[in-house]
Design a protein around this motif. Structure first.
Motif, PDB file in Angstrom:
ATOM      1  N   ASP A 164       0.860  -1.183   0.000  1.00 16.81           N
ATOM      2  CA  ASP A 164       0.000   0.000   0.000  1.00 16.81           C
ATOM      3  C   ASP A 164       0.899   1.236   0.000  1.00 16.81           C
ATOM      4  OD1 ASP A 164      -2.146   1.749   0.328  1.00 16.81           O
ATOM      5  OD2 ASP A 164      -2.642   1.087   2.364  1.00 16.81           O
ATOM      6  N   HIS A 177      -1.999   2.346   9.340  1.00 15.26           N
ATOM      7  CA  HIS A 177      -2.457   1.030   9.814  1.00 15.26           C
ATOM      8  C   HIS A 177      -1.359  -0.012   9.684  1.00 15.26           C
ATOM      9  CE1 HIS A 177      -2.924   0.099   5.461  1.00 15.26           C
ATOM     10  NE2 HIS A 177      -3.215   1.382   5.394  1.00 15.26           N
ATOM     11  N   ALA A 201       1.739   0.709   7.480  1.00 20.53           N
ATOM     12  CA  ALA A 201       1.455   1.681   6.422  1.00 20.53           C
ATOM     13  C   ALA A 201       1.281   3.036   7.095  1.00 20.53           C
ATOM     14  CB  ALA A 201       0.210   1.293   5.643  1.00 20.53           C
ATOM     15  N   GLU A 253       0.741   6.993   6.739  1.00 17.88           N
ATOM     16  CA  GLU A 253       0.137   7.786   5.666  1.00 17.88           C
ATOM     17  C   GLU A 253      -0.450   9.112   6.132  1.00 17.88           C
ATOM     18  OE1 GLU A 253      -3.291   6.009   3.724  1.00 17.88           O
ATOM     19  OE2 GLU A 253      -3.267   4.328   5.099  1.00 17.88           O
ATOM     20  N   GLU A 259       2.109   8.039   1.389  1.00 20.00           N
ATOM     21  CA  GLU A 259       2.070   6.803   2.171  1.00 20.00           C
ATOM     22  C   GLU A 259       3.165   5.841   1.725  1.00 20.00           C
ATOM     23  OE1 GLU A 259      -1.499   4.459   1.481  1.00 20.00           O
ATOM     24  OE2 GLU A 259      -1.150   3.268   3.297  1.00 20.00           O
TER      25      GLU A 259
HETATM   26 CO    CO Z   1      -3.121   2.698   3.600  1.00 19.43          CO
END
Ligand code: CO
Ligand code: MF3
Length: 236
Positions: free
Chosen positions: A93, A156, A187, A189, A220
């Motif tokens: 991600d 997250h 992740a 962001e 991110e």
């Molecule tokens: Co994300």
């Protein structure tokens, strides 16, 4: 995780190169889809809680979760691209904000500050730090530049699911939450605005826009906590 995120980065770079005046945001989604087929990975967002496309394209006052469609990109736009894949059961991600042609100087500053804030957060993603040391570092950079930190959305954990515990706010006191350990994948962001941090969701049920209409930015990376410090898995 390394492979999933390397592919995320490659596809994001490919899409980023196509962000030019005149292109429709749905063409960016088609490109992301095509690159997923070539790389034999699954787009992570399509079908996630009913999200209809493979990439999020959020323009100007749109903060996150912009749904690609007939909107045409134009010079002066601030375009955030958010993209993820699933590869052999693992997720990647990442997100990046791109300035199209000449943009307002404060909008450019917002973009640069948000990327700096991401790296400040990443630098805290090391063994022995607490989770909210990341949050606090991000907030310090953004608010230090007199911009807003979005509260409603958070970073997250990521791994065998796109969203895992813990949630990673982009604001807060340092020294709280779990101790970071080698092997965690996060992740991180930051989402920011030129004005106030409050957002609302458009009628499409997804697109988050700033309530005051001010421009927003979003960067991110998926990062692994290692014995040797933070390792950015999704480096573009
Ligand atoms: Co994300
Ligand atoms: N990077 C975003 C996130 O982690 C994108 C997910 S949105 C959705 O929440 F489209 F997948 F729903």
């Amino acid at each position: 995780m390394e492979t999933a995120n390397r592919i995320v980065a490659e596809i994001l770079v490919g899409v980023k190169e196509r962000v030019q005046p005149g292109i429709e945001t749905r063409e960016l989604d088609e490109l992301a889809e095509e690159m997923c087929r070539q790389q034999k990975v699954e787009p992570a967002f399509k079908g996630y809680r009913g999200y209809p496309r493979s990439i999020c394209v959020s323009v100007n006052e749109e903060v996150v979760h912009g749904i690609p469609g007939a909107r045409k990109i134009k010079a002066g736009d601030l375009v955030s691209l958010d993209f993820g894949v699933k590869y052999q059961g693992y997720y990647g991600d990442a997100a990046v904000t791109v300035a199209v042609g000449e943009v307002d100087s404060r909008a450019r500053k917002l973009m640069e500050t948000t990327e700096t804030a991401l790296y400040a957060g990443i630098s805290q993603a090391k063994v022995g730090q607490h989770l909210t040391d990341i949050s606090h570092a991000v907030q310090g950079v953004v608010e230090g530049a007199k911009f807003g930190v979005i509260r409603e959305f958070v970073g997250h954990g990521i791994g065998r699911s796109l969203h895992e515990d813990p949630q990673i706010p982009n604001f807060g006191l340092p020294g709280r939450g779990p101790l970071l350990q080698a092997g965690m994948t996060l992740a991180i962001e930051p989402m920011t605005s030129m004005g106030a941090w409050q957002v609302r969701i458009l009628q499409d049920g997804w697109t988050a826009v700033t309530q005051d209409g001010s421009y927003a930015a979003h960067f991110e990376h998926t990062v692994a906590v290692t014995e040797n410090g933070p390792l950015i898995l999704s480096r573009l």
